[in-house]
Enzyme design. Structure first.
Site, PDB file in Angstrom:
ATOM      1  CD  GLU A   1      -1.238   0.982  -5.672  1.00  0.00           C
ATOM      2  OE1 GLU A   1      -1.183   0.736  -4.448  1.00  0.00           O
ATOM      3  OE2 GLU A   1      -0.237   1.116  -6.389  1.00  0.00           O
TER       4      GLU A   1
ATOM      5  CB  CYS B   1      -1.198  -0.341  -1.430  1.00  0.00           C
ATOM      6  SG  CYS B   1       0.337  -0.809  -2.266  1.00  0.00           S
TER       7      CYS B   1
ATOM      8  CB  SER C   1      -8.333   7.693  -0.764  1.00  0.00           C
ATOM      9  OG  SER C   1      -8.749   8.872  -1.439  1.00  0.00           O
TER      10      SER C   1
END
Length: 495
Positions: A240, A277, A217
């Protein structure tokens, strides 16, 4: 171990005690002590190829555990396991090639102004790498994932912080990788595993940890990123975090490829219950009858998608809360409302006029939902794009004439995304030499990639030897190139 019906109930987790601060310290120190074993590239090649073999040998047990813990389903998980094995072998090939070392030699030139000394440059491993597992990929972005594989390829031992959503899967994978490490002569400590929330900060702050790979997150990643930067000696943090993955549909595409666009978008949004994602979270669609037809078909397709289990109750609750919050924003209309069946949820679809687009609609909405933004003139869509945060991907759906003549949307998307998809969909990230999986913040905290052969570069740093006799040079920099690595000599690339 319980079996799971992905549409009706949450699997019962397999608990693992949290690692203490002392256990984290012991694990990191053991990994640091094991680092010399990874200096020899033959050992690294054997380790990477052996890891692929061991994961494949344990496929049945690993897939069963991962399915019980995540409800992702055996077919999806077997595909993910195949990706993991291929990734290990790709990095083995990269190590064998030697290109990741960036070997460059400039011979001495006394006639240069000013005179140039003999300079020889290559890259060395950073040291112990801390890896944070992701919830949505219990294999490919977890213990046996790309961060581990690329760090090993660079010559760095790894300590993984297991994700609490799949602790047993993490233990099984770690055992397989350690068997490969022992067989390759590297020893089991090149792969450490710790559990529990407190272990995360302990890893990032540990003085022997030299770099961090994170997938998760924005809030959690940013907190750890700030910790890495606040250390007495800051370390690289390759995270990421969050990604919106905008899609632009042109008027020509809406008119000529109506059903294709609607069906492809519905599939990409709902794939894996939207827990990728690179799920497209915002779609710029032209106003008018053609756009209306796309919206109508998209509504039908998403409304027909059956509910699917999300990875954790927290993720499910966050998706539902985010749906409600967005639906209350001015001008937003809910065309498909998510419904629940036990722990499972179905897809959601919101629509808003570009002139009423507001910031919260441009934030990641993790789960099977997307926002359609209807634009009139092109400048309306351009203004929306200009205000969006960085993303991993950007997709443009074009018509035949635009494919032949070029499109300004590609250039606009390239300003804020790491991968541009043309007339396809972003879900699915191929592991290859050319792949880039990253993007401007918050998609990533660096310009590096977490997928593909060049991911190794995150865990290396350059060192130059000046006027050094061959007796003190590493073999990669010897004049006769005994290892046969690619290099540039006096400005000329050699292979």
């Amino acid at each position: 171990m319980d079996s799971v019906d992905a549409r009706s109930r949450r699997p019962r987790g397999w608990s693992r005690p949290e690692s203490t601060a002392a256990e984290v310290d012991e694990t990191v120190r053991a990994a640091a002590d094991a680092a010399p074993a990874l200096r020899d590239r033959r050992t690294r090649i054997a380790l990477l190829r052996g890891a692929a073999d061991e994961i494949e040998a344990d496929a049945d047990a690993v897939v069963a555990a991962a399915d019980a813990e995540t409800a992702l389903g055996a077919p999806r998980l077997r595909g993910e396991l195949a990706r993991v094995a291929a990734q290990f072998r790709l990095f083995a090939d990269e190590v064998a090639d030697g290109g990741q070392l960036g070997v460059t030699i400039d011979h001495a030139d006394p006639d240069a102004v000013p005179p140039r000394p003999d300079l020889r440059r290559y890259k060395v491993p950073l040291g112990v790498v801390a890896v944070f597992s992701a919830s949505n990929f219990p294999l490919a972005f977890s213990v046996p994932g790309g961060d581990t594989a690329s760090a090993w390829a660079a010559g760095c031992p790894v300590v993984v912080k297991a994700h609490p959503g799949h602790p047993q899967t993490s233990e099984l994978c770690a055992a397989a990788l350690r068997r490969a490490a022992v067989a390759a002569g590297a020893g089991p400590a090149v792969l450490g595993l710790v559990h529990g929330f407190p272990a995360g900060p302990e890893l990032v702050r540990h003085p022997l940890v030299a770099g961090v790979g994170f997938t998760g997150s924005v809030a959690g990643g940013r907190a750890l990123y700030d910790m890495a930067a606040a250390r007495p000696v800051p370390i690289p943090f390759h995270g990421e975090l969050g990604s919106l993955n905008p899609v632009v549909v042109t008027a020509e595409a809406a008119a000529v490829r109506t059903a294709e666009v609607a069906e492809g978008l519905a599939g990409s949004v709902s794939l894996g219950t939207g827990q990728f994602c690179v799920k497209p979270g915002l779609v710029l669609l032209p106003k008018g009858e053609d756009g209306d037809r796309v919206v109508g078909l998209l509504t039908e397709r998403l409304a027909a998608v059956p509910p699917g289990a999300m990875l954790t109750d927290r993720i499910r609750d966050s998706f539902l809360a985010g749906t409600g919050e967005r639906a209350k924003l001015p001008g937003v209309v809910s065309l498909v409302e998510p419904r629940t069946e036990g722990v499972a949820v179905s897809a959601g679809l919101l629509v808003v006029d570009a002139k009423r687009f507001t910031g919260p609609l441009g934030e990641e909405w993790f789960g099977p939902g997307t926002v359609v933004v209807r634009y009139g003139a092109a400048d309306e869509a351009e203004r929306v794009l200009a205000g969006l945060p960085g993303s991993l991907t950007g997709t443009v759906q074009l018509g035949p004439a635009e494919l032949a003549g070029g499109s300004p949307w590609v250039e606009l998307l390239a300003r804020t995304v790491g991968r541009i998809v043309v007339n396809g969909w972003p879900t699915g990230v191929a592991v290859s030499w050319a792949q880039h999986h990253g993007g401007p913040y918050p998609a990533a905290t660096s310009a590096a990639t977490s997928v593909g052969a060049t991911a190794t570069g995150r865990w290396l740093r350059p060192v130059v030897f000046q006027n050094a006799p061959e007796s003190v040079l590493p073999p990669e920099l010897h004049e006769d190139n005994p290892l046969g690595v690619p290099r540039r000599v006096d400005g000329v690339r050699q292979h």
